[in-house]
Scaffold this motif. Structure first.
Motif, short mmCIF file in Angstrom:
data_model
loop_
_atom_site.label_atom_id
_atom_site.label_comp_id
_atom_site.label_asym_id
_atom_site.label_seq_id
_atom_site.Cartn_x
_atom_site.Cartn_y
_atom_site.Cartn_z
N ASP A 87 -10.55 -10.48 7.17
CA ASP A 87 -9.60 -9.87 8.10
C ASP A 87 -9.96 -8.41 8.35
O ASP A 87 -10.46 -7.71 7.46
CB ASP A 87 -8.18 -9.94 7.54
CG ASP A 87 -7.64 -11.36 7.53
OD1 ASP A 87 -8.19 -12.21 8.26
OD2 ASP A 87 -6.68 -11.62 6.79
N ILE A 88 -9.67 -7.95 9.57
CA ILE A 88 -9.88 -6.56 9.96
C ILE A 88 -8.52 -5.93 10.24
O ILE A 88 -7.72 -6.48 11.01
CB ILE A 88 -10.76 -6.46 11.23
CG1 ILE A 88 -12.09 -7.18 11.04
CG2 ILE A 88 -10.98 -5.00 11.59
CD1 ILE A 88 -12.97 -6.61 9.96
N VAL A 89 -8.25 -4.79 9.61
CA VAL A 89 -6.97 -4.09 9.80
C VAL A 89 -7.26 -2.64 10.18
O VAL A 89 -8.06 -1.97 9.53
CB VAL A 89 -6.12 -4.13 8.51
CG1 VAL A 89 -4.82 -3.34 8.72
CG2 VAL A 89 -5.81 -5.56 8.11
N GLU A 90 -6.62 -2.18 11.25
CA GLU A 90 -6.72 -0.78 11.66
C GLU A 90 -5.35 -0.14 11.54
O GLU A 90 -4.34 -0.77 11.85
CB GLU A 90 -7.24 -0.68 13.09
CG GLU A 90 -8.68 -1.19 13.25
CD GLU A 90 -9.18 -1.08 14.68
OE1 GLU A 90 -10.13 -0.31 14.90
OE2 GLU A 90 -8.61 -1.75 15.56
N MET A 91 -5.33 1.11 11.08
CA MET A 91 -4.05 1.81 10.94
C MET A 91 -4.26 3.31 11.11
O MET A 91 -5.38 3.81 10.99
CB MET A 91 -3.42 1.52 9.57
CG MET A 91 -4.28 1.90 8.38
SD MET A 91 -3.48 1.51 6.78
CE MET A 91 -3.24 -0.25 6.91
N ASP A 92 -3.16 4.01 11.41
CA ASP A 92 -3.23 5.46 11.54
C ASP A 92 -3.71 6.06 10.23
O ASP A 92 -3.43 5.55 9.14
CB ASP A 92 -1.84 6.03 11.88
CG ASP A 92 -1.39 5.63 13.28
OD1 ASP A 92 -2.26 5.35 14.12
OD2 ASP A 92 -0.15 5.60 13.51
N VAL A 93 -4.39 7.19 10.32
CA VAL A 93 -4.96 7.81 9.13
C VAL A 93 -3.86 8.22 8.14
O VAL A 93 -4.06 8.19 6.91
CB VAL A 93 -5.85 9.02 9.51
CG1 VAL A 93 -5.01 10.15 10.11
CG2 VAL A 93 -6.66 9.49 8.32
N GLU A 94 -2.68 8.57 8.65
CA GLU A 94 -1.57 8.94 7.78
C GLU A 94 -1.11 7.75 6.94
O GLU A 94 -0.73 7.90 5.78
CB GLU A 94 -0.40 9.50 8.59
CG GLU A 94 -0.69 10.82 9.29
CD GLU A 94 -1.39 10.63 10.63
OE1 GLU A 94 -1.61 9.46 11.02
OE2 GLU A 94 -1.73 11.65 11.25
N ILE A 95 -1.14 6.56 7.54
CA ILE A 95 -0.75 5.35 6.81
C ILE A 95 -1.82 5.00 5.78
O ILE A 95 -1.51 4.61 4.65
CB ILE A 95 -0.51 4.19 7.78
CG1 ILE A 95 0.56 4.56 8.81
CG2 ILE A 95 -0.11 2.93 7.03
CD1 ILE A 95 0.79 3.50 9.87
N LEU A 96 -3.08 5.17 6.16
CA LEU A 96 -4.17 4.91 5.23
C LEU A 96 -4.08 5.83 4.01
O LEU A 96 -4.38 5.43 2.88
CB LEU A 96 -5.52 5.07 5.93
CG LEU A 96 -6.77 4.70 5.12
CD1 LEU A 96 -6.67 3.28 4.59
CD2 LEU A 96 -8.02 4.89 5.97
N ALA A 97 -3.61 7.06 4.24
CA ALA A 97 -3.43 8.00 3.13
C ALA A 97 -2.37 7.49 2.15
O ALA A 97 -2.50 7.65 0.93
CB ALA A 97 -3.03 9.38 3.66
N LYS A 98 -1.34 6.85 2.67
CA LYS A 98 -0.31 6.26 1.81
C LYS A 98 -0.87 5.08 1.01
O LYS A 98 -0.52 4.87 -0.15
CB LYS A 98 0.88 5.80 2.65
CG LYS A 98 1.73 6.92 3.22
CD LYS A 98 2.51 7.62 2.12
CE LYS A 98 3.46 8.66 2.72
NZ LYS A 98 4.20 9.37 1.64
N VAL A 99 -1.75 4.33 1.64
CA VAL A 99 -2.35 3.17 0.99
C VAL A 99 -3.24 3.59 -0.18
O VAL A 99 -3.17 3.04 -1.28
CB VAL A 99 -3.16 2.34 2.00
CG1 VAL A 99 -4.04 1.32 1.29
CG2 VAL A 99 -2.22 1.65 2.98
N THR A 100 -4.07 4.61 0.05
CA THR A 100 -5.05 5.01 -0.96
C THR A 100 -4.51 6.03 -1.94
O THR A 100 -5.08 6.22 -3.02
CB THR A 100 -6.30 5.61 -0.29
OG1 THR A 100 -5.93 6.80 0.43
CG2 THR A 100 -6.93 4.62 0.68
N GLY A 101 -3.43 6.71 -1.57
CA GLY A 101 -2.90 7.74 -2.44
C GLY A 101 -3.64 9.06 -2.34
O GLY A 101 -3.49 9.94 -3.20
N LYS A 102 -4.46 9.23 -1.32
CA LYS A 102 -5.22 10.47 -1.12
C LYS A 102 -4.77 11.15 0.17
O LYS A 102 -4.57 10.49 1.19
CB LYS A 102 -6.72 10.17 -1.04
CG LYS A 102 -7.34 9.69 -2.34
CD LYS A 102 -8.84 9.49 -2.19
CE LYS A 102 -9.55 10.80 -1.92
NZ LYS A 102 -11.02 10.62 -1.83
#
Length: 277
Positions: A87-102
């Motif tokens: 699967d391919i998922v795209e998200m705003d960079v702010e949301i990705l920051a929440k996912v990774t914790g960085k």
């Protein structure tokens, strides 16, 4: 969220909201109990995911930041994930920051299936050197030991007793891709002893108990180099069960090396001896 189905049955999703269930799932993989339940882990960064791809391991889900800079390695990664049915998922960079914790996440992350960590599946003859860590609690040290193992061509890392989780985001990040090149086994001490003594193998401990200078020691393959907990070292009974105990001289005020550093020093010294022999 928008979603489309691509050839092969995989999905492409675009996520713009923090409350999306998939975001919650991805964030949950930062917690050990959820990783164990899902048998999945996160890896972040193009270099890390490229190392995985070059090792023949692809994420089942590729997560990318909207508006990321184009890169041929990212294109190759996306193409292979699509071809494999991922699967391919795209998200705003702010949301990705929440996912990774960085706060400043890299533009890509992947969800991988946890590897088999059974001791019985290791081939002790696959390499002359193996690293062993007992009760190692710092995920950074664990990741560093994986990186050392890759550097010296070790067969893998055996984690004894209550170690940090090798699939935590911190350990995976610290491994610099070695999580995908090194075998990992998790076992209790008794189980490890039974397995080790069931075949060839020299168990070597970094120790102060009647030790030999690490440069004068008689290393033999397959050599299992064991370090202990960062603050307490190895239990006395573990040390006495070893075939060889070695010490690294301390020439300054420090009374010991960092556990991961000690493992690296011993690994390179053992490798040099084994090559000469």
């Amino acid at each position: 969220m928008t979603e489309s189905t691509l050839p092969g049955g995989h999905h492409r999703r675009t996520i713009t909201g923090f409350s999306n269930p998939l975001v919650k799932f991805l964030r949950s993989l930062r917690d050990k109990k959820h990783r164990k339940r899902e048998k999945r882990f996160l890896a972040e960064g193009l270099r890390l995911l490229t190392d995985a791809r070059e090792s023949g391991i692809l994420p089942e889900m590729l997560v990318m930041a909207i508006g990321r800079d184009p890169h041929p390695l990212l294109d190759a990664l996306e193409s292979e994930v699509v071809a494999s049915g991922g699967d391919i998922v795209e998200m705003d960079v702010e949301i990705l920051a929440k996912v990774t914790g960085k706060d400043n996440p890299q533009a890509v992350a992947g969800v991988f299936t946890e590897f088999d960590t059974r001791l019985i599946d290791l081939d002790r003859d696959a390499s002359p050197i193996w690293l062993v860590a007992q009760a190692l609690r710092d995920p950074g040290n664990l990741g560093t030991m994986l990186r050392t193992g890759d550097a010296v061509g070790a067969g893998g890392l055996i984690l004894l007793d209550d170690c940090a989780d090798p699939f935590s985001v911190e350990a995976v990040r610290a491994s610099m891709g070695a999580i995908f090149t090194q075998k990992i086994a998790i076992a209790r001490w008794d189980e490890f002893q039974d397995w080790l003594r069931g075949g060839d193998g020299q168990l070597v401990a970094a120790s102060l108990r009647d030790p030999t200078d690490y440069r004068q020691a008689a290393y033999a393959a397959p050599c299992f180099l064991m370090v202990g907990n960062e603050s307490q070292g190895l239990p006395a009974s573990y040390e006495t069960a070893c075939d060889l105990r070695v010490t690294i001289p301390m020439l300054g005020r420090a009374d010991s090396l960092n556990a991961a550093v000690a493992g690296a020093v011993l690994a390179y010294e053992a490798l040099a001896h084994l090559r000469q022999g």
